[in-house]
Design a protein around this motif. Structure first.
Motif, mmCIF file in Angstrom:
data_model
loop_
_atom_site.group_PDB
_atom_site.id
_atom_site.type_symbol
_atom_site.label_atom_id
_atom_site.label_comp_id
_atom_site.label_asym_id
_atom_site.label_seq_id
_atom_site.Cartn_x
_atom_site.Cartn_y
_atom_site.Cartn_z
ATOM 1 N N MET A 58 0.844 -1.198 0.000
ATOM 2 C CA MET A 58 0.000 0.000 0.000
ATOM 3 C C MET A 58 0.880 1.250 0.000
ATOM 4 S SD MET A 58 -3.443 -0.704 2.254
ATOM 5 C CE MET A 58 -2.629 -1.151 3.758
ATOM 6 N N TRP A 59 1.910 1.283 0.849
ATOM 7 C CA TRP A 59 2.797 2.444 0.882
ATOM 8 C C TRP A 59 3.509 2.634 -0.445
ATOM 9 C CZ3 TRP A 59 3.149 6.924 2.762
ATOM 10 C CH2 TRP A 59 2.698 7.206 4.039
ATOM 11 N N MET A 60 3.952 1.557 -1.062
ATOM 12 C CA MET A 60 4.618 1.683 -2.367
ATOM 13 C C MET A 60 3.655 2.273 -3.392
ATOM 14 S SD MET A 60 7.654 0.937 -1.724
ATOM 15 C CE MET A 60 8.235 1.145 -3.380
ATOM 16 N N ARG A 61 2.418 1.824 -3.370
ATOM 17 C CA ARG A 61 1.411 2.361 -4.293
ATOM 18 C C ARG A 61 1.102 3.825 -3.989
ATOM 19 N NH1 ARG A 61 0.186 -0.245 -9.064
ATOM 20 N NH2 ARG A 61 0.870 -2.382 -8.762
ATOM 21 N N ILE A 62 1.024 4.184 -2.718
ATOM 22 C CA ILE A 62 0.770 5.577 -2.342
ATOM 23 C C ILE A 62 1.914 6.461 -2.820
ATOM 24 C CG2 ILE A 62 0.648 7.166 -0.368
ATOM 25 C CD1 ILE A 62 -0.887 4.887 1.122
ATOM 26 N N LEU A 63 3.139 6.014 -2.595
ATOM 27 C CA LEU A 63 4.304 6.809 -2.984
ATOM 28 C C LEU A 63 4.444 6.923 -4.498
ATOM 29 C CD1 LEU A 63 6.846 5.536 -0.325
ATOM 30 C CD2 LEU A 63 5.623 7.729 -0.357
ATOM 31 N N GLN A 64 3.894 5.969 -5.223
ATOM 32 C CA GLN A 64 3.964 5.997 -6.686
ATOM 33 C C GLN A 64 2.801 6.745 -7.323
ATOM 34 O OE1 GLN A 64 4.118 1.829 -7.598
ATOM 35 N NE2 GLN A 64 6.309 1.675 -7.172
ATOM 36 N N SER A 65 1.885 7.281 -6.503
ATOM 37 C CA SER A 65 0.744 7.983 -7.084
ATOM 38 C C SER A 65 1.251 9.152 -7.918
ATOM 39 C CB SER A 65 -0.218 8.456 -6.002
ATOM 40 O OG SER A 65 0.379 9.467 -5.230
ATOM 41 N N GLY A 66 0.578 9.391 -8.998
ATOM 42 C CA GLY A 66 1.003 10.433 -9.915
ATOM 43 C C GLY A 66 1.876 9.885 -11.034
#
Length: 142
Positions: A58-66
């Motif tokens: 989830m954190w990896m996906r959040i950090l990759q947003s954009g």
């Protein structure tokens, strides 16, 4: 030295020491998504050993947003994507139109763009005022 909590709170023109101890600090969008996602992850039937991997994805996906969305790597990553879809919709709508509108949006998207089980778990979680109060304060980061 900056506490680890400060990295998840909104920046202000005032240093943290100048803020009133009683004044709530707003969480960043990333921290709100992580908090909502973590609460949802705790409500689904997943083994403890896989829960850490889910939080990491989830954190990896959040950090990759954009960035351009990457294809899911595995089942855990796919679950992270589904959880964050609920969290993102709820957070975006709540920021604009409030908690009741966020719940209505999740209910409406259930079975269409959101996994019905996750939407149902979110609606149960979000049906209490304490959920929304915690989300608007630094309590959620604790």
């Amino acid at each position: 030295m900056i506490s680890s909590h400060d990295q998840f709170t909104s920046n202000s023109s005032h240093p943290a020491s100048a803020k009133s101890a009683d004044a709530p600090r707003s969480l960043t969008r990333e921290a709100r998504l992580s908090w909502i996602g973590s609460k949802l992850a705790q409500l689904i039937d997943i083994e403890d050993a896989r829960l850490d991997a889910l939080h990491h994805r989830m954190w990896m996906r959040i950090l990759q947003s954009g960035l351009e969305p990457a294809a899911p790597r595995n089942e855990i990553d796919q679950l992270a994507i589904h959880i964050l879809a609920v969290a993102t919709l709820a957070d975006d709508v709540a920021a604009k139109d409030g908690s009741q509108a966020a719940m209505a949006a999740v209910m409406q998207a259930s079975g269409k763009t959101l996994e019905p089980l996750l939407a149902e778990k979110f609606l149960h979680l979000a049906s209490t005022p304490i959920f929304w109060r915690a989300l608007r304060s630094d309590v959620a980061a604790a």
